[in-house]
Design a protein around this motif. Sequence first.
Motif, mmCIF file in Angstrom:
data_model
loop_
_atom_site.group_PDB
_atom_site.id
_atom_site.type_symbol
_atom_site.label_atom_id
_atom_site.label_comp_id
_atom_site.label_asym_id
_atom_site.label_seq_id
_atom_site.Cartn_x
_atom_site.Cartn_y
_atom_site.Cartn_z
ATOM 1 N N SER A 86 3.440 24.899 12.660
ATOM 2 C CA SER A 86 3.647 23.700 11.850
ATOM 3 C C SER A 86 3.208 23.967 10.413
ATOM 4 C CB SER A 86 2.847 22.529 12.415
ATOM 5 O OG SER A 86 1.461 22.735 12.250
ATOM 6 N N PRO A 87 3.780 23.274 9.440
ATOM 7 C CA PRO A 87 3.417 23.498 8.027
ATOM 8 C C PRO A 87 1.923 23.357 7.761
ATOM 9 C CG PRO A 87 5.406 22.178 8.172
ATOM 10 C CD PRO A 87 4.890 22.296 9.582
ATOM 11 N N ASP A 88 1.277 22.387 8.423
ATOM 12 C CA ASP A 88 -0.162 22.185 8.193
ATOM 13 C C ASP A 88 -0.976 23.379 8.668
ATOM 14 O OD1 ASP A 88 0.331 19.745 7.094
ATOM 15 O OD2 ASP A 88 -0.220 18.573 8.866
ATOM 16 N N VAL A 89 -0.628 23.920 9.827
ATOM 17 C CA VAL A 89 -1.365 25.057 10.370
ATOM 18 C C VAL A 89 -1.107 26.303 9.528
ATOM 19 C CG1 VAL A 89 -1.592 26.610 12.346
ATOM 20 C CG2 VAL A 89 -1.419 24.136 12.717
ATOM 21 N N VAL A 90 0.139 26.514 9.138
ATOM 22 C CA VAL A 90 0.475 27.665 8.288
ATOM 23 C C VAL A 90 -0.272 27.568 6.959
ATOM 24 C CG1 VAL A 90 2.326 28.818 7.019
ATOM 25 C CG2 VAL A 90 2.714 28.043 9.367
ATOM 26 N N GLU A 91 -0.348 26.363 6.406
ATOM 27 C CA GLU A 91 -1.067 26.175 5.146
ATOM 28 C C GLU A 91 -2.547 26.498 5.313
ATOM 29 O OE1 GLU A 91 -1.884 22.677 1.773
ATOM 30 O OE2 GLU A 91 -0.694 22.230 3.580
ATOM 31 N N LEU A 93 -3.839 28.582 7.520
ATOM 32 C CA LEU A 93 -3.946 30.033 7.661
ATOM 33 C C LEU A 93 -3.816 30.727 6.311
ATOM 34 C CD1 LEU A 93 -1.872 30.630 10.920
ATOM 35 C CD2 LEU A 93 -4.298 31.135 10.598
ATOM 36 N N ASP A 94 -2.905 30.237 5.485
ATOM 37 C CA ASP A 94 -2.744 30.801 4.147
ATOM 38 C C ASP A 94 -4.027 30.630 3.333
ATOM 39 O OD1 ASP A 94 -0.161 31.540 4.725
ATOM 40 O OD2 ASP A 94 0.767 29.807 3.739
ATOM 41 N N LEU A 95 -4.665 29.477 3.502
ATOM 42 C CA LEU A 95 -5.915 29.211 2.797
ATOM 43 C C LEU A 95 -6.996 30.203 3.216
ATOM 44 C CD1 LEU A 95 -7.682 27.335 0.977
ATOM 45 C CD2 LEU A 95 -8.189 26.035 3.064
ATOM 46 N N ILE A 96 -7.125 30.427 4.533
ATOM 47 C CA ILE A 96 -8.126 31.374 5.035
ATOM 48 C C ILE A 96 -7.838 32.782 4.518
ATOM 49 C CG2 ILE A 96 -9.080 32.451 7.108
ATOM 50 C CD1 ILE A 96 -8.413 29.836 8.602
ATOM 51 N N GLU A 97 -6.558 33.136 4.512
ATOM 52 C CA GLU A 97 -6.191 34.483 4.079
ATOM 53 C C GLU A 97 -6.476 34.709 2.594
ATOM 54 O OE1 GLU A 97 -2.325 37.516 4.169
ATOM 55 O OE2 GLU A 97 -2.126 35.449 4.865
ATOM 56 N N ARG A 99 -8.380 32.758 0.439
ATOM 57 C CA ARG A 99 -9.721 32.402 -0.045
ATOM 58 C C ARG A 99 -10.829 33.197 0.621
ATOM 59 N NH1 ARG A 99 -6.982 30.634 -3.356
ATOM 60 N NH2 ARG A 99 -6.728 28.493 -4.070
ATOM 61 N N LEU A 100 -10.583 33.694 1.818
ATOM 62 C CA LEU A 100 -11.646 34.390 2.542
ATOM 63 C C LEU A 100 -11.310 35.858 2.801
ATOM 64 C CD1 LEU A 100 -14.364 34.253 3.945
ATOM 65 C CD2 LEU A 100 -13.208 33.424 6.003
ATOM 66 N N LEU A 101 -10.245 36.097 3.556
ATOM 67 C CA LEU A 101 -9.932 37.479 3.928
ATOM 68 C C LEU A 101 -9.698 38.363 2.708
ATOM 69 C CD1 LEU A 101 -7.551 37.199 7.026
ATOM 70 C CD2 LEU A 101 -10.039 36.931 6.883
ATOM 71 N N ALA A 102 -8.963 37.836 1.731
ATOM 72 C CA ALA A 102 -8.637 38.644 0.547
ATOM 73 C C ALA A 102 -9.877 39.007 -0.259
ATOM 74 C CB ALA A 102 -7.642 37.891 -0.336
ATOM 75 N N VAL A 110 -7.741 36.992 11.277
ATOM 76 C CA VAL A 110 -7.760 35.665 11.880
ATOM 77 C C VAL A 110 -7.076 35.793 13.224
ATOM 78 C CG1 VAL A 110 -7.074 33.258 11.728
ATOM 79 C CG2 VAL A 110 -7.657 34.502 9.645
ATOM 80 N N LEU A 111 -7.765 35.361 14.284
ATOM 81 C CA LEU A 111 -7.260 35.497 15.636
ATOM 82 C C LEU A 111 -7.062 34.120 16.261
ATOM 83 C CD1 LEU A 111 -9.944 38.098 16.771
ATOM 84 C CD2 LEU A 111 -7.748 38.602 15.707
ATOM 85 N N ASP A 112 -6.019 33.963 17.081
ATOM 86 C CA ASP A 112 -5.896 32.712 17.816
ATOM 87 C C ASP A 112 -6.776 32.799 19.065
ATOM 88 O OD1 ASP A 112 -4.547 34.170 19.771
ATOM 89 O OD2 ASP A 112 -2.591 33.294 19.343
ATOM 90 N N LYS A 113 -6.738 31.790 19.920
ATOM 91 C CA LYS A 113 -7.656 31.752 21.058
ATOM 92 C C LYS A 113 -7.403 32.869 22.063
ATOM 93 C CE LYS A 113 -4.960 28.401 23.757
ATOM 94 N NZ LYS A 113 -5.000 27.093 24.444
ATOM 95 N N ARG A 114 -6.226 33.492 21.981
ATOM 96 C CA ARG A 114 -5.929 34.632 22.849
ATOM 97 C C ARG A 114 -6.077 35.950 22.109
ATOM 98 N NH1 ARG A 114 -0.686 32.154 26.163
ATOM 99 N NH2 ARG A 114 -1.899 30.611 27.335
ATOM 100 N N TRP A 115 -6.675 35.916 20.923
ATOM 101 C CA TRP A 115 -6.985 37.073 20.103
ATOM 102 C C TRP A 115 -5.738 37.786 19.597
ATOM 103 C CZ3 TRP A 115 -12.022 38.617 18.724
ATOM 104 C CH2 TRP A 115 -13.010 37.732 19.192
ATOM 105 N N THR A 116 -4.661 37.025 19.449
ATOM 106 C CA THR A 116 -3.501 37.540 18.735
ATOM 107 C C THR A 116 -3.816 37.512 17.249
ATOM 108 O OG1 THR A 116 -1.992 36.705 20.423
ATOM 109 C CG2 THR A 116 -1.053 37.173 18.259
ATOM 110 N N ILE A 117 -3.492 38.576 16.542
ATOM 111 C CA ILE A 117 -3.799 38.659 15.118
ATOM 112 C C ILE A 117 -2.780 37.833 14.338
ATOM 113 C CG2 ILE A 117 -4.069 40.187 13.129
ATOM 114 C CD1 ILE A 117 -4.826 42.404 15.091
#
Length: 270
Positions: A86-91, A93-97, A99-102, A110-117
Motif C-alpha cells: 500500500s502507498p502508506d507502507v511503501v512511504e 519504508l522509503d522513510l526508513i531507507e 533517513r536511517l539506512l542511508a 529492513v525485514l518483514d516478520k518472515r525476515w524477507t529483505i
Amino acid sequence: MNVQSPAFGNSLKSLRREHGLSQVEFAGRIGSTQRHVSFLETGRAHPSRYMIQRIERELALPVGRSQILYETAGFSSPYKCRAENSPDVVEALDLIETRLLANWPFPAFVLDKRWTILRSNTAGKLFLAGLTELQNQPANLFKIFLSPTFRERVLNWKEAAPIFAARLYREAAEDPALADLLEEAHASGILDGLDETFREDVPVFVPVEFMGPDGSRLRVTSLLGQLASVQDAVIEGMTIEMMVPMDEATQNCLLAAGTPTTVAGSTAAE
C-alpha cells in the motif's frame, strides 16, 4: 443470558495466559472482576469497546493483537489493515531507507516478520553480493543464514549457529512459514549438535566472524530495532537490522573506500 461467539473469549484467554496472569490478576489489571473475566472468556458476556481499550492499554498490546480483539468482539478496528504494497507502507519504508539506512555506514536491512529483505542500504547490498545463487527476489535473511554458501563463509559457525537458531526458533513459534523453514533446517541436519554446544565463559557478545578481502578476520554483531509510535500491524511486524563492527579493524575494513566487503571476502565487482 445469550452466549456470544467464543472467538473473543478464546483470544482473551490466550492473551491472559501468555502474560502469565490468573483471572483474578487479569481482572485487577483491567479494573474488572474475576467473575466478569470468566464470563468474557466463556462467551456469557460481551466486551465493550472501552473494555478492549483498557486491555490493550494495560497490557501494552502490539497493534496486531489489538486488531484481533476488536475483530473477534465484532467491532471495527481503529487501526487500518494495510497491504504490504500500500502507498502508506511503501512511504514508511522509503522513510526508513532514506533517513536511517542511508545514514548507517555499515550493512543495514529492513525485514518483514518472515525476515524477507524489504530494503537495504548500499553497504548491505555489497555485504550480500557474493551470495549469487541466493539473489532471489526478494531475498530472505533466514534462508541466507541457513544456506551452505553462507555457512562456509562463517569462520566460527559452531559458536554463531546457536544465535541464528535461537532467532529462527523464536520467530517460527509465531509464523507457519518460518516453522516450515525450521523443519527444513532440522531435516537437512543444519541444527544437529547445537544442543551439545556449551561454554562456561560465555562472552557479552557472540560475534559472527567472516574472512575479509585482505585475509583478516571480520567480527560483527547486529543491532535489532523497531520504530516507536507505530500504529500499523504491517510496519509493526518489521525489524531493522543494523550490523555493528566488533573491533576497529573490522570497522576500518567495512568503511574502506573502494573496498566494499561481502561475506565472501570479495568485492561487488567480482
